[in-house]
Scaffold this active site. Structure first.
Site, PDB file in Angstrom:
ATOM      1  N   SER A   1      14.722   6.174   3.816  1.00  0.00           N
ATOM      2  CA  SER A   1      16.164   6.020   3.984  1.00  0.00           C
ATOM      3  C   SER A   1      16.937   7.261   3.540  1.00  0.00           C
ATOM      4  CB  SER A   1      16.666   4.798   3.204  1.00  0.00           C
ATOM      5  OG  SER A   1      16.135   3.605   3.737  1.00  0.00           O
TER       6      SER A   1
ATOM      7  N   GLU B   1      14.200   4.863 -11.390  1.00  0.00           N
ATOM      8  CA  GLU B   1      15.123   6.006 -11.283  1.00  0.00           C
ATOM      9  C   GLU B   1      15.204   6.815 -12.565  1.00  0.00           C
ATOM     10  OE1 GLU B   1      16.059   3.051  -8.176  1.00  0.00           O
ATOM     11  OE2 GLU B   1      15.835   2.913 -10.367  1.00  0.00           O
TER      12      GLU B   1
ATOM     13  N   ASP C   1      26.180  -4.357   3.861  1.00  0.00           N
ATOM     14  CA  ASP C   1      25.373  -4.465   2.644  1.00  0.00           C
ATOM     15  C   ASP C   1      26.186  -4.929   1.440  1.00  0.00           C
ATOM     16  OD1 ASP C   1      23.448  -3.543   4.281  1.00  0.00           O
ATOM     17  OD2 ASP C   1      22.823  -1.865   3.037  1.00  0.00           O
TER      18      ASP C   1
END
Length: 327
Positions: free
Chosen positions: A38, A61, A118
């Site tokens: 993505s 992350e 989203d």
């Protein structure tokens, strides 16, 4: 590398630029948090010659930024990619990276409200304000603590990715999901701290960046119908050349209208700070997201919901001059 004509996503152009950088500079590494298909960092990772310099950190992350700092300490140039919304999970590690003088490049995709369907759980809306705060100080090299970069099209995304690699220190590149028309071409040079005047006028200076540049372009046509001659400035970098922006504001009678698809304290605040510090008389109004968005079917629908549709932009800029959109 020649980018395809017509529409293209800025996140895809980032991937193309990253691969090109990987071939031209052996110190460039790509690091991702399990969303490389993505963010388009997989363009780098799927290249056989570059695969050894691609690190998949999975959904971790904080660890990804720590890996980036380690690569920087080894003299590498790490590009750490994930969705802009997920970058918030690593704010502590990013701040420590900046404090330590790491040469780290952070790339967030799917930025702003253009995600539409989203919903707000996936939207990065306070990120610019947070990263921008580091641009108000200088790092160990005397450079801004962090540059915030918002490319409006594929050419800008490509050029700014290259500029990041050529700089020393931290920078944050913000890409978005929708494919958009090309505004620029290979003749435009993009640089940290830069800006581009897209339309020259004399009545009001409209300042924007990223996805909203395209909506502002539509607003320019509406304003022209109302007899308003507007300047459109693509302020793709924070911090920026304040003197140049102030000159443009003065050329438009001191009227400044800032448009962005995120929460306040961001682009508009940076512009307002520059105008206030100059001591001159300016009128600055900001149009940004002022409510928690909801999920909608399309980018246009959410722009209308949040009052950021091009008709809202035209109405607001015209109102700044005392012109009513129904006149």
């Amino acid at each position: 590398t020649v980018l395809q004509s017509g529409k293209m996503a800025t996140r895809k152009a980032y991937g193309i630029a990253l691969r090109a950088l990987g071939h031209s500079n052996k110190n460039v590494w790509a690091v991702d948090a399990d969303v490389s298909n993505s963010t388009f960092s997989n363009v780098f990772g799927n290249d056989e010659e570059l695969a050894d310099r691609f690190v998949e950190c999975k959904i971790a992350e904080q660890n990804m930024y720590s890996v980036g700092v380690g690569l920087s300490a080894a003299g590498k140039i790490p590009f750490c990619s994930t969705f802009s919304k997920f970058i918030t999970r690593g704010y502590d590690q990013i701040e420590m990276a900046i404090n330590s003088g790491a040469n780290i490049k952070i790339v967030g995709s799917h930025s702003g409200i253009s995600l539409a369907a989203d919903g707000p759980s996936q939207m990065s809306l306070p990120d610019i304000a947070w990263f921008r705060s580091f641009g108000t100080m200088t790092d160990h090299h005397g450079n801004p603590g962090c540059y915030v970069l918002q490319p409006a099209d594929a050419w800008a995304a490509y050029g700014l990715t290259v500029a990041m690699a050529e700089s020393t220190g931290c920078s944050y590149l913000r890409t978005f999901r929708p494919e958009v028309e090309m505004i620029y071409d290979e003749s435009t040079t993009f640089e940290l701290g830069g800006m581009e005047v897209l339309t020259q006028g004399r009545d009001v200076l409209i300042v924007s960046a990223g996805y909203m540049i395209h909506e502002c372009n539509k607003a320019i046509e509406e304003l022209d119908r109302l007899g308003v001659d507007a300047t459109l400035l693509d302020l793709y970098s924070l911090p920026f050349d304040e003197d140049r922006l102030l000159d443009l504001a003065n050329e438009n009678n001191g009227n400044v209208y800032v448009v962005e698809d995120n929460y306040g304290g961001s682009l508009g605040s940076a512009v307002a700070d520059a105008c206030a510090a100059s001591g001159d008389a300016f009128t600055v109004e900001q149009l940004h997201v002022r409510r928690i968005p909801k999920s909608t079917r399309s980018p246009e629908s959410i722009l209308r919901m949040c009052g950021l549709h091009y008709t809202d932009i035209a109405k607001g800029a015209a109102s700044l001059l005392g012109v009513h959109a129904n006149s």
